[in-house]
Enzyme design. Structure first.
Site, PDB file in Angstrom:
ATOM      1  N   ASP A  55       0.804  -0.839   0.358  1.00 16.92           N
ATOM      2  CA  ASP A  55      -0.199   0.293  -0.274  1.00 16.92           C
ATOM      3  C   ASP A  55       0.929   0.733  -0.050  1.00 16.92           C
ATOM      4  O   ASP A  55       0.269   1.977  -0.733  1.00 16.92           O
ATOM      5  CB  ASP A  55      -0.807  -0.339   1.163  1.00 16.92           C
ATOM      6  CG  ASP A  55      -1.919  -1.561   1.252  1.00 16.92           C
ATOM      7  OD1 ASP A  55      -2.881  -1.514   0.150  1.00 16.92           O
ATOM      8  OD2 ASP A  55      -2.517  -1.968   2.405  1.00 16.92           O
ATOM      9  N   THR A  63      -1.539  -2.193   4.577  1.00 15.65           N
ATOM     10  CA  THR A  63      -2.249  -1.787   5.806  1.00 15.65           C
ATOM     11  C   THR A  63      -3.821  -3.038   5.398  1.00 15.65           C
ATOM     12  O   THR A  63      -3.691  -3.170   4.217  1.00 15.65           O
ATOM     13  CB  THR A  63      -4.074  -0.274   5.730  1.00 15.65           C
ATOM     14  OG1 THR A  63      -3.766  -0.544   3.879  1.00 15.65           O
ATOM     15  CG2 THR A  63      -2.795   1.089   5.374  1.00 15.65           C
ATOM     16  N   HIS A  80      -7.502 -10.359   6.734  1.00 16.38           N
ATOM     17  CA  HIS A  80      -6.713 -11.185   6.255  1.00 16.38           C
ATOM     18  C   HIS A  80      -5.948 -12.127   8.408  1.00 16.38           C
ATOM     19  O   HIS A  80      -4.586 -12.157   8.392  1.00 16.38           O
ATOM     20  CB  HIS A  80      -5.271 -10.115   6.955  1.00 16.38           C
ATOM     21  CG  HIS A  80      -5.150  -9.175   5.437  1.00 16.38           C
ATOM     22  ND1 HIS A  80      -4.129  -9.526   4.110  1.00 16.38           N
ATOM     23  CD2 HIS A  80      -6.605  -8.026   4.712  1.00 16.38           C
ATOM     24  CE1 HIS A  80      -4.572  -9.169   3.226  1.00 16.38           C
ATOM     25  NE2 HIS A  80      -5.369  -8.633   3.370  1.00 16.38           N
ATOM     26  N   ASP A 100       0.019 -13.886   2.804  1.00 13.90           N
ATOM     27  CA  ASP A 100       1.119 -12.217   2.545  1.00 13.90           C
ATOM     28  C   ASP A 100       2.393 -12.641   3.839  1.00 13.90           C
ATOM     29  O   ASP A 100       3.091 -12.466   3.415  1.00 13.90           O
ATOM     30  CB  ASP A 100      -0.088 -11.633   4.067  1.00 13.90           C
ATOM     31  CG  ASP A 100      -1.498 -11.181   3.634  1.00 13.90           C
ATOM     32  OD1 ASP A 100      -1.170 -10.933   3.039  1.00 13.90           O
ATOM     33  OD2 ASP A 100      -2.129 -11.482   4.569  1.00 13.90           O
TER      34      ASP A 100
END
Length: 160
Positions: free
Chosen positions: A51, A63, A69, A97
């Site tokens: 981001d 973010t 997430h 992630d």
């Protein structure tokens, strides 16, 4: 329990969820700008399309929405319908992630995750507290960290 919306309505609602210029991104961008940091947004050339990219400090800021997430906070609730589907989908996001963060760190970037609950909701951090945490991490160092409603914490990162 069945969904209260038709399949078409649910699909339309899900498509409307933005992936950029979200309210939490806008709030964070404003705080970073007020603090005097320069940054790039949504760099597709980097793993995870961060981001915010602060080149001067060699750091990345994500973010993360607490639902998408899987953050262990009051904003995350497992859906009552199609539970297995949602847990699998969210689990894939979490795995992606972790992979992206490990890749970025391997490339020499420092990574910070700012969770949605720190930016909005009844337990959010006020602008001063959030800006202090951001400045503390950006200027102070540390390889990987996260900011949530409790403040800033080191982030454990698995090897790539």
């Amino acid at each position: 329990m069945t969904d209260v919306h038709s399949k078409a309505t649910r699909s339309k609602n899900m498509r409307a969820i933005g992936t950029r210029d979200t309210a939490i991104e806008k709030r964070l961008a404003g705080l970073l700008t007020q603090a005097g940091f320069t940054f790039r947004m949504q760099d597709a050339a980097l793993a995870g399309r961060p981001d915010f990219v602060l080149d001067d400090y060699r750091c990345i800021i994500f973010t993360h929405g607490c639902f998408w997430h899987h953050h262990d906070c009051y904003l995350f609730k497992v859906p009552a319908t199609r539970t297995a589907f949602w847990l699998e989908k969210i689990g894939k996001n979490v795995a992606r992630d972790a992979r992206d963060i490990a890749t970025l760190i391997g490339e020499g970037w420092r990574v910070l995750i700012v969770w949605e609950c720190a930016l909005r909701g009844r337990k959010r951090l006020d602008d001063n507290a959030l800006t202090e945490r951001l400045e503390e991490w950006i200027c102070g160092g540390g390889q990987a960290a996260e900011i949530d409603t409790l403040g800033i914490h080191a982030l454990t990162v698995a090897a790539p």
